[in-house]
Design a protein around this motif. Structure first.
Motif, PDB file in Angstrom:
ATOM      1  N   GLN A  17       0.639  -1.399  -0.488  1.00  4.75           N
ATOM      2  CA  GLN A  17      -0.112   0.083  -0.064  1.00  4.75           C
ATOM      3  C   GLN A  17       1.087   1.262   0.324  1.00  4.75           C
ATOM      4  N   ARG A  18       0.560   2.524  -0.399  1.00  3.84           N
ATOM      5  CA  ARG A  18       0.820   3.412  -0.731  1.00  3.84           C
ATOM      6  C   ARG A  18       1.131   3.871   1.210  1.00  3.84           C
ATOM      7  N   PRO A  19       1.960   5.058   1.562  1.00  7.62           N
ATOM      8  CA  PRO A  19       2.351   5.355   2.920  1.00  7.62           C
ATOM      9  C   PRO A  19       0.757   6.019   2.661  1.00  7.62           C
ATOM     10  N   GLN A  20       0.341   6.982   1.700  1.00  7.15           N
ATOM     11  CA  GLN A  20      -0.456   7.874   1.907  1.00  7.15           C
ATOM     12  C   GLN A  20      -1.767   6.859   2.100  1.00  7.15           C
ATOM     13  N   GLY A  21      -1.745   5.985   2.170  1.00  2.87           N
ATOM     14  CA  GLY A  21      -3.051   5.161   1.773  1.00  2.87           C
ATOM     15  C   GLY A  21      -3.497   4.550  -0.021  1.00  2.87           C
ATOM     16  N   GLY A  22      -3.982   3.708  -0.160  1.00  2.00           N
ATOM     17  CA  GLY A  22      -4.677   3.370  -1.368  1.00  2.00           C
ATOM     18  C   GLY A  22      -3.674   2.464  -1.587  1.00  2.00           C
ATOM     19  N   THR A  23      -3.606   1.714  -2.698  1.00  4.95           N
ATOM     20  CA  THR A  23      -3.077   0.594  -3.618  1.00  4.95           C
ATOM     21  C   THR A  23      -1.929   1.537  -4.626  1.00  4.95           C
ATOM     22  N   PRO A  24      -0.669   0.550  -4.704  1.00  5.88           N
ATOM     23  CA  PRO A  24       0.220   1.071  -6.371  1.00  5.88           C
ATOM     24  C   PRO A  24      -0.582   1.064  -7.216  1.00  5.88           C
ATOM     25  N   GLU A  25       0.005   1.263  -8.481  1.00  4.46           N
ATOM     26  CA  GLU A  25      -0.650   1.628  -9.397  1.00  4.46           C
ATOM     27  C   GLU A  25       0.019   0.067 -10.108  1.00  4.46           C
ATOM     28  N   TYR A  26       1.067   0.067  -9.697  1.00  3.72           N
ATOM     29  CA  TYR A  26       1.856  -1.411 -10.214  1.00  3.72           C
ATOM     30  C   TYR A  26       2.685  -1.869  -8.865  1.00  3.72           C
ATOM     31  N   VAL A  27       3.569  -3.063  -9.186  1.00  2.00           N
ATOM     32  CA  VAL A  27       4.607  -3.438  -8.333  1.00  2.00           C
ATOM     33  C   VAL A  27       5.661  -4.569  -8.463  1.00  2.00           C
ATOM     34  N   THR A  28       6.511  -3.957  -8.622  1.00  6.31           N
ATOM     35  CA  THR A  28       7.990  -5.047  -9.199  1.00  6.31           C
ATOM     36  C   THR A  28       8.435  -6.205  -8.616  1.00  6.31           C
ATOM     37  N   LEU A  29       7.640  -7.392  -8.452  1.00  8.10           N
ATOM     38  CA  LEU A  29       8.350  -8.524  -8.193  1.00  8.10           C
ATOM     39  C   LEU A  29       9.909  -9.076  -8.930  1.00  8.10           C
ATOM     40  N   ILE A  30      11.184  -9.048  -8.004  1.00 10.02           N
ATOM     41  CA  ILE A  30      11.952  -9.559  -8.055  1.00 10.02           C
ATOM     42  C   ILE A  30      12.150 -11.259  -8.222  1.00 10.02           C
ATOM     43  N   SER A  31      12.469 -12.246  -9.192  1.00 11.84           N
ATOM     44  CA  SER A  31      12.666 -13.938  -8.442  1.00 11.84           C
ATOM     45  C   SER A  31      13.930 -14.189  -7.761  1.00 11.84           C
ATOM     46  N   GLU A  32      13.909 -15.971  -7.413  1.00  9.13           N
ATOM     47  CA  GLU A  32      15.758 -15.464  -7.355  1.00  9.13           C
ATOM     48  C   GLU A  32      16.564 -14.974  -8.293  1.00  9.13           C
ATOM     49  N   SER A  33      16.164 -15.512  -9.729  1.00  6.69           N
ATOM     50  CA  SER A  33      17.463 -15.618 -10.942  1.00  6.69           C
ATOM     51  C   SER A  33      17.440 -14.601 -11.095  1.00  6.69           C
ATOM     52  N   GLY A  34      16.312 -13.508 -11.164  1.00  7.10           N
ATOM     53  CA  GLY A  34      16.373 -12.007 -11.073  1.00  7.10           C
ATOM     54  C   GLY A  34      17.049 -11.162 -10.090  1.00  7.10           C
ATOM     55  N   TYR A  35      17.126 -11.740  -8.968  1.00 10.15           N
ATOM     56  CA  TYR A  35      18.073 -11.209  -8.024  1.00 10.15           C
ATOM     57  C   TYR A  35      19.754 -11.978  -8.142  1.00 10.15           C
ATOM     58  N   LEU A  36      19.891 -12.413  -8.460  1.00 11.08           N
ATOM     59  CA  LEU A  36      21.143 -12.775  -8.443  1.00 11.08           C
ATOM     60  C   LEU A  36      22.011 -11.986  -9.432  1.00 11.08           C
ATOM     61  N   MET A  37      20.808 -11.648 -10.491  1.00 14.30           N
ATOM     62  CA  MET A  37      21.461 -11.164 -11.981  1.00 14.30           C
ATOM     63  C   MET A  37      21.786 -10.005 -11.540  1.00 14.30           C
ATOM     64  N   LEU A  38      20.641  -9.270 -10.979  1.00 15.93           N
ATOM     65  CA  LEU A  38      20.784  -7.954 -10.199  1.00 15.93           C
ATOM     66  C   LEU A  38      22.028  -7.344  -9.469  1.00 15.93           C
ATOM     67  N   VAL A  39      21.891  -8.459  -8.818  1.00 14.50           N
ATOM     68  CA  VAL A  39      22.627  -7.961  -7.897  1.00 14.50           C
ATOM     69  C   VAL A  39      24.249  -8.389  -8.147  1.00 14.50           C
ATOM     70  N   LYS A  40      24.668  -9.241  -9.417  1.00 11.18           N
ATOM     71  CA  LYS A  40      25.917  -9.911  -9.917  1.00 11.18           C
ATOM     72  C   LYS A  40      26.993  -8.313  -9.841  1.00 11.18           C
ATOM     73  N   SER A  41      26.746  -6.763  -9.809  1.00 15.40           N
ATOM     74  CA  SER A  41      27.214  -6.282  -9.815  1.00 15.40           C
ATOM     75  C   SER A  41      28.093  -5.516  -8.394  1.00 15.40           C
ATOM     76  N   PHE A  42      26.962  -6.383  -7.498  1.00 15.57           N
ATOM     77  CA  PHE A  42      27.447  -6.068  -5.681  1.00 15.57           C
ATOM     78  C   PHE A  42      28.497  -6.490  -5.438  1.00 15.57           C
TER      79      PHE A  42
END
Length: 189
Positions: free
Chosen positions: A73-98
């Motif tokens: 939910q938004r801090p001011q209330g209500g529902t966000p327009e959309y949410v991006t969720l990252i899977s395990e494979s996406g997480y591993l690709m995303l943090v490759k540079s960390f």
């Protein structure tokens, strides 16, 4: 609404979220557990967007009812327009540079204690199994694996996996890699 389960990683409470039968994480969660400035994970994602596969590495959820069910939910209330969720494979690709020490530690903890926990819980029913039954199963499988000329490391991995699946704590260094395997892992990095 039910109280949401969390897992503590690097002193941050990560909400346990599942989507399409798998655990997922948000950009904010990634920034928080890695101690990164807000927006870092999203920027890395956007910079490499063409490398990520929707439905495999990430999910865009835009149905208000699904978003509410996931606990957003938004801090001011209500529902966000959309949410991006990252899977395990996406997480591993995303943090490759960390690549700092904290990043390596957080990555291992998130993969083993967040993303893969569901696999262990699903593998067996809740039937009560004694340590003796598990030991007997390991002994039988060990014998079969020895007959098939399996390496001691493969046998140790099997034993550790069975113990973990039945909730028996085994030290992380239970399976010791040979020098050859360690060299292969180092050259692959």
């Amino acid at each position: 609404m039910n109280e949401q389960k969390t897992i503590t990683i690097n002193e941050y409470e990560v909400p346990v979220r599942e989507y399409n039968g798998q655990r997922v994480i948000t950009f904010k969660d990634i920034d928080d557990v890695h101690g990164r400035k807000d927006g870092t994970a999203r920027k890395r994602f956007n910079d490499n967007r063409e490398r990520f596969i929707e439905g495999t590495d990430f999910f865009i959820v835009n149905q208000p009812s699904e978003i509410r069910t996931l606990g957003f939910q938004r801090p001011q209330g209500g529902t966000p327009e959309y949410v991006t969720l990252i899977s395990e494979s996406g997480y591993l690709m995303l943090v490759k540079s960390f690549t700092d020490e904290l990043a390596w530690e957080v990555q291992r903890t998130l993969v083993n204690n967040y993303f893969r926990v569901k696999e262990i819980n699903i593998s067996y029913s809740t039937k009560s199994t004694s340590v003796g039954e598990v030991a007997s199963m390991i002994k039988t499988l060990r014998s079969v694996m020895k007959d098939q000329k399996s390496s001691p490391i493969k046998i140790a991995v099997m034993a550790k996996g069975l113990c973990q699946q039945f909730g028996i704590a085994i030290p992380n260094d239970f399976v010791e890699k040979s020098q050859w395997e360690q060299m292969e892992m180092e050259t692959a990095i």
